[in-house]
Design an enzyme around this catalytic site. Structure first.
Site, PDB file in Angstrom:
ATOM      1  N   ARG A  37      -3.964 -10.016   4.639  1.00 34.82           N
ATOM      2  CA  ARG A  37      -4.320 -10.022   3.209  1.00 34.82           C
ATOM      3  C   ARG A  37      -3.077  -9.605   2.424  1.00 34.82           C
ATOM      4  NH1 ARG A  37      -6.410  -6.475  -0.759  1.00 34.82           N
ATOM      5  NH2 ARG A  37      -8.075  -7.378  -2.065  1.00 34.82           N
ATOM      6  N   LYS A  73       0.819  -1.209   0.000  1.00 31.21           N
ATOM      7  CA  LYS A  73       0.000   0.000   0.000  1.00 31.21           C
ATOM      8  C   LYS A  73       0.858   1.266   0.000  1.00 31.21           C
ATOM      9  CE  LYS A  73      -4.561  -1.339   1.571  1.00 31.21           C
ATOM     10  NZ  LYS A  73      -5.630  -1.121   2.581  1.00 31.21           N
TER      11      LYS A  73
END
Length: 299
Positions: free
Chosen positions: A268, A233
């Protein structure tokens, strides 16, 4: 003569109850898109190959999504269903031991996905469609309660409501996911099937996302299993420098190890093998699991 052993017992699907602090589960990202920020599996064959690789590398859950999280062309409900449901049906047949999650915020897609074989609804847009929890209850599947700071689906954080470094992002995020968890329980989802996700980067700048990880134990202390979706991210890239998604693996693994130590129950990830190694080493250091092979200095 021994009896016929040709019939093998059916593989049991991964149970969400097994995802706990000290025994975190790996959720592999499978993007049935053409424009995801890092990796896409644009065709059914590519998606099945990605699932095969993830399962072999140690993923217990695969999260199948049909719409890019960020801005992009509009994807209708029907198109999203066409992208994810054939993949879900094929995976359910080929890998019955793997829990299938669908990454969607729309109840129509969730309904079709559950009928196709999904066992978890990953609502990354914070209950914008309240009927999603009703679908989870009706099909007796799990649901992820996330936090987006009030963003509408597929929009980006812009001058976040929390200010540059405001510490109230943690309290607001915690209150938001608990509110959604309680709404899911009211809709009929059993408590043990509810997961909370502080959702770094969604509605938050890098300072906010880092603060969430720093105080992650406030989320794990709720008793709900915590999902952390931080793979490659932006906040990881900005912590390192001006680094794009392709070069964020090492930073992601560092954050992952911290999250595991703080009690995260589900990770995840785009990188299953690296994440599995991070889990093994972190739990061996904390003493929550034994090393898997020990001969050094013992022979």
């Amino acid at each position: 003569m021994r009896g016929d052993t040709s019939a093998q017992p059916e593989a049991e699907r991964f149970d969400l109850a097994r995802a706990q602090p000290g025994t975190p589960a790996i959720m592999a990202v499978i993007n049935r898109t053409t424009d995801s920020f890092y990796e896409s599996a644009a065709t059914l064959d590519q998606a099945i190959a990605a699932v095969e690789g993830a399962a072999c590398a140690g993923a217990q859950i695969v999260d199948i999504g049909g719409v890019r999280a960020g801005r992009g062309r509009e994807i209708s409900v029907d198109e999203e269903i066409d992208r994810v449901c054939p993949t879900i049906e094929t995976v359910a047949r080929a890998h019955p031991h793997v829990l299938i999650s669908v990454d969607t915020w729309r109840h129509e897609v969730a309904e079709a996905a559950c009928r196709a074989g999904a066992g978890l609804l990953n609502d990354t847009w914070a209950g914008v469609d309240p009927e999603l929890a009703e679908v989870a209850a009706r099909h007796d599947v799990g649901i992820v309660c996330s936090h987006t700071g009030g963003l509408s689906p597929r929009t980006d954080a812009h001058r976040s409501r929390y200010g540059l470094r405001a510490g109230d992002v943690v309290g607001s995020t915690l209150a938001g996911v608990i509110e959604l968890a309680e709404a899911a329980r009211a809709a009929g989802v059993p408590e043990e099937r509810i997961i909370i996700d502080p959702t770094p980067d969604f509605g938050k700048n890098t300072y906010h996302s880092l603060r969430l990880l720093r105080e992650l134990d406030r989320f794990t202390a709720t008793g709900y299993p915590v999902l952390l979706a931080i793979s490659r991210k932006d906040f990881v890239g900005e912590a390192i420098g001006a680094v794009g998604p392709a070069d964020r693996l090492y930073g992601t693994i560092a954050a992952t190890a911290l999250a595991i130590e703080k009690g995260t129950a589900l990770i995840r990830t785009h990188d299953v093998r690296a994440t599995a190694d991070a889990i093994d080493v972190t739990l061996a250091i904390t003493g929550e699991a034994a090393p898997k092979h020990t001969v050094r200095g013992l022979r």
